[in-house]
Design an enzyme around this catalytic site. Structure first.
Site, mmCIF file in Angstrom:
data_model
loop_
_atom_site.group_PDB
_atom_site.id
_atom_site.type_symbol
_atom_site.label_atom_id
_atom_site.label_comp_id
_atom_site.label_asym_id
_atom_site.label_seq_id
_atom_site.Cartn_x
_atom_site.Cartn_y
_atom_site.Cartn_z
ATOM 1 C CD GLU A 80 -17.807 -1.913 -5.601
ATOM 2 O OE1 GLU A 80 -17.646 -1.820 -4.383
ATOM 3 O OE2 GLU A 80 -18.827 -2.375 -6.124
ATOM 4 C CB CYS A 112 -17.800 1.690 -0.551
ATOM 5 S SG CYS A 112 -19.156 1.263 -1.653
ATOM 6 C CG HIS A 234 -19.593 4.878 2.424
ATOM 7 N ND1 HIS A 234 -19.168 5.235 1.168
ATOM 8 C CD2 HIS A 234 -20.422 3.815 2.258
ATOM 9 C CE1 HIS A 234 -19.719 4.416 0.284
ATOM 10 N NE2 HIS A 234 -20.481 3.550 0.922
#
Lengths: 345, 135
Positions: A80, A112, A234
């Site tokens: 990103e 993400c 994550h």
């Protein structure tokens, strides 16, 4: 069976501690460290971006894969923080590693989880027999606005995976994706810093998708948490993945090797992949690994991976995450502001 | 806005800056980096492409404290002549280090970094720099 032929990680050498950032804004460092389970984060140098970090990851993956780069049929990067709004990063990386010109390249974007998307698509192309090897990369140098919670976590780094069907060091047994339209975090076109929905990023976003994806893949595979040696979720901070894992029934021992956020920060598209790389650094043949990414917007990709004997032979052909974590230079907030180009002329 | 000269130069140098591609004279064995069309040693035009090793040692170095305008963001920075493991010498910035750790003979490895940016809207030139190898 299709799996991981090689993997490589990279994190920049510079670090800034939570205390150093908190000192500038008059905030309680101990409360932040305890609340977010973060100690320090990586900072890219002036000459580093998601392309240079992606190259380092790819080169480390090639050291372990021991394959001819010309046989890599796809190079995908998820990020990103691409250096160009219009011009691919993937073509630069393909050129550096010598995969050009007979190679399919693309840049992926999904907050993400863009890195796990890249790996996911490589897996599909190899399984379909369209390419021999695919290189999936997650790399970011994301920014958090000054005096904002994200400033404590937004970091740089990531990992790359070469996917193939021969001589794998770990096989991918199952994949699963879980996606809805959930506006928890975004950055509008032309804006420098992202914005987010505060607490809305928790239950309806991170936890709904991570738990949904992890439960979905375990149901699909007929497995339960106790069947796994390791699990990686994550890591926007150190706290969220541990809470998700606990809700699912995983123990701290299963999650500890892949929990990199406290010492690295959130490397965004590289985050869960970096956790997987750190886990592969210590895994042994027969170990079963669950990895679940998360991307705001929102969605999660899950993989179930079984480690094979080859890992023992190739693990030390490239630097481990632990070795990179120990090789660091601490900087103060002024240097951080300079390295992140936060002062505009 | 067209910046054709800088773009074409950056593009032309990609093989050497990205992949350390050199050439070796098939007649006398001299290695050229960047590659040349005619051997300055024996005047041969017969070359074989080779890739340079990524590790070597510092042959000489200095610290630049007053750079040209395009490198002012990096000031002060270390720049060194690196003798690669096959004897070829090249010039490179040394990054991610304390200047006090720089010594002639210190082992280094080449890494991929941004070299120069044509402002905030122009092309980014990538290439090699070096970092110290941990002993």
């Amino acid at each position: 069976m299709v799996g991981i032929v090689g993997y490589g990680a990279y994190i920049p050498k510079y670090r800034i501690k939570v205390e150093e950032i908190a000192k500038i804004w008059g905030e309680d460092a101990e409360a932040l460290k305890e609340g977010l389970l973060l100690e320090e984060k990586t900072v890219p140098y002036l000459d580093q971006d998601s392309v240079t970090i992606g190259v380092e990851e790819a080169q480390n993956a090639l050291k372990r894969a021991l394959v001819n780069p010309e046989e890599i049929g796809a190079v995908y990067i998820g990020s990103e923080s691409p250096p160009y709004a219009v011009k691919p990063s993937s073509s630069i990386i393909a050129e550096v590693i010598g995969a050009i010109p007979e190679v399919h390249t693309a840049d992926y974007e999904f907050a993400c989880k863009a890195g796990s998307e890249a790996v996911f698509v490589c897996y599909g192309l190899v399984k379909a027999g369209l390419i021999k090897y695919g290189l999936g990369i997650g790399a970011d140098t994301s920014q958090g606005a000054p005096h904002e919670p994200l400033e404590y976590s937004a970091a740089a780094g990531g990992a790359a995976f070469i996917i193939g069907s021969e001589d794998t060091l770990a096989d991918i047994l199952e994949t699963y994706s879980y996606t809805t339209d959930t506006p928890d975090f975004w950055r509008r076109d032309g804006e420098f810093y992202p914005r987010h929905g505060g607490r809305f990023t928790g239950e309806p976003a991170y936890f709904k998708h991570v738990l949904g994806s992890a439960k979905g893949i375990m149901k699909k595979a007929g497995l339960k948490p106790t069947d796994f040696t390791y699990a990686i979720f994550h890591q926007p901070n150190g706290k969220f993945p541990l809470r998700a894992g606990k809700i699912l029934g995983f123990t701290m021992d299963q999650m500890r090797p892949g929990l990199v956020a406290p010492k690295v920060g959130n490397t965004y598209s590289g985050c869960s992949l970096l956790g997987l790389a750190a886990t592969l650094d210590v895994a042994h043949s027969g170990d079963l690994i669950l990895i679940t990414s998360f991307g705001s917007g929102a969605g999660s990709d899950s993989f179930i991976i079984k480690v094979k004997e080859k890992i023992e032979k190739v693990r030390h052909l490239a630097p481990t995450v632990k070795e990179m974590l120990e090789d660091k230079i601490y900087i103060d907030y002024g240097t951080y502001v300079r390295y992140r180009r936060m002062i505009k002329e | 806005m067209v910046t054709a000269v800088k773009v074409s130069k950056t593009w032309r140098e990609i093989p050497q800056r990205y992949r350390l591609e050199a050439n070796k004279c098939n007649n006398c064995g001299k290695i050229f980096f960047p590659p040349r069309l005619i051997c300055s040693n024996c005047k041969s035009r017969d070359f074989a492409p080779i890739k340079l090793p990524k590790e070597g040692k510092i042959y000489s170095f200095t610290i630049i404290r007053t750079p040209s305008s395009e490198f002012k963001d990096y000031s002060p920075f270390a720049i060194a002549i690196i003798e690669l493991d096959n004897g070829v010498k090249l010039m490179s910035q040394v990054v991610d280090c304390d200047f006090n750790d720089l010594e002639i003979g210190t082992r280094v490895k080449l890494v991929f970094r941004k070299i120069q940016e044509d402002g905030s809207s122009g092309i980014i030139a990538y290439g090699y720099k070096c970092v110290l190898v941990k002993s």
